[in-house]
Design an enzyme around this catalytic site. Structure first.
Site, short mmCIF file in Angstrom:
data_model
loop_
_atom_site.label_atom_id
_atom_site.label_comp_id
_atom_site.label_asym_id
_atom_site.label_seq_id
_atom_site.Cartn_x
_atom_site.Cartn_y
_atom_site.Cartn_z
N ASP A 47 0.82 -1.21 0.00
CA ASP A 47 0.00 0.00 0.00
C ASP A 47 0.86 1.27 0.00
O ASP A 47 1.97 1.28 0.52
CB ASP A 47 -0.91 -0.02 1.24
N ASN A 105 -11.07 -2.40 -4.98
CA ASN A 105 -10.32 -1.49 -5.87
C ASN A 105 -11.01 -1.26 -7.22
O ASN A 105 -10.68 -0.31 -7.93
CB ASN A 105 -8.89 -1.99 -6.11
#
Ligand code: IPE
Ligand code: IPE
Ligand code: MG
Length: 250
Positions: free
Chosen positions: A22, A70
């Protein structure tokens, strides 16, 4: 050899490491660039993680590459991510093969663009006899969905009479997860400073050591990874027992 790597005890290597990669967007923003610039610079960190695992013989590495959530990002970003995946697969397939790695994919693969799916399946097929290590890409992956589809499969078996409800146990449940052929996660790492799981391997991390790093994914190096292993090895994994019990069994 890096000095961090020298500190690793090769007798206590985790079997399965999972990474939530991330912070690409923030890495790019801090340089005044578009988020996608961060994704492009993430690929080298992926290489670092794979190479580090390979060097110390970690048999299973799972990379959280694209979550089911996502898909709700802007179309352009999703497209860039899918194109990058496709390009990287083409470029790296041979390297994955020569390293002796076997590629696996977990998640709702059918939701991926047809070309990406085909390329993935080609590399999965190409590497299926490799045994040095397993590289697992979590793509269009959501752990709650994975658990629900396991529940549905099990319910069907019970309905048909192939399985008795009272026989359902942890082992049977695991056989219905995408990860049925992989050991549980020993170490889960998340970069970017966020301290959350974001729907990643909720069942599989039941007894994992969790490490949340204050660096962004494009800054992740092999030494970052080796340091995570050193820190992992300094933990006492008690599985509910006491320290004293573990000392006796040493
Ligand atoms: C991780 O970086 C990559 C994916 C989730 C695909 P992000 O894109 O989430 O970057 P941040 O967290 O917004 O900085
Ligand atoms: C988790 O990162 C998913 C991946 C790394 C592929 P996100 O950036 O999507 O997670 P949230 O939205 O911050 O929880
Ligand atoms: Mg993020």
């Amino acid at each position: 050899m890096s000095s961090v790597k020298e500190k690793i005890n090769l007798q206590n290597i985790p079997k399965h490491v999972a990474i939530i990669m991330d912070g690409n967007g923030r890495w790019a923003k801090s340089r005044g660039e578009e988020r996608t610039f961060g994704h492009k610079n993430a690929i080298n960190s992926v290489r670092n993680a794979i190479n580090a695992c390979n060097e110390i013989n970690i048999p299973y590495l799972t990379l959280y590459t694209f979550s089911s959530e996502n898909w709700s990002r802007p179309h352009d970003e999703v497209n860039t991510l899918m194109n990058l995946l496709s390009e990287t697969l083409l470029l790296e397939a041979e390297e994955i093969f020569t390293k002796g790695l076997r590629l696996h994919v977990i998640g709702e693969v059918d939701k991926l663009p047809a070309l990406v799916k085909e390329q993935l399946m080609n590399v999965v097929e190409l590497t299926k006899d490799n045994a040095k290590g397993n590289l697992i890409l979590a793509l269009s992956y959501g752990s709650q969905r994975e658990i629900l589809q396991a529940v549905k499969q099990i319910s069907e078996k019970v309905k048909k009479g192939d399985l008795q409800a009272e026989d359902i146990n942890e082992h049977i449940f695991e056989e219905h997860l995408y990860t049925k052929n992989f050991p549980p996660v020993d170490l889960m790492i998340r970069t970017s400073g966020e301290v959350r799981i974001s729907n990643f391997m909720l069942w599989q991390i039941a007894y994992a050591e969790l490490q949340f790093l204050n660096i962004l994914w494009p800054d992740f190096t092999k030494d970052t990874f080796f340091q995570c292993i050193v820190d992992y090895q300094n933990k006492e994994r008690r599985y509910g027992k006491t320290s004293e019990q573990l000392e006796i069994n040493k």
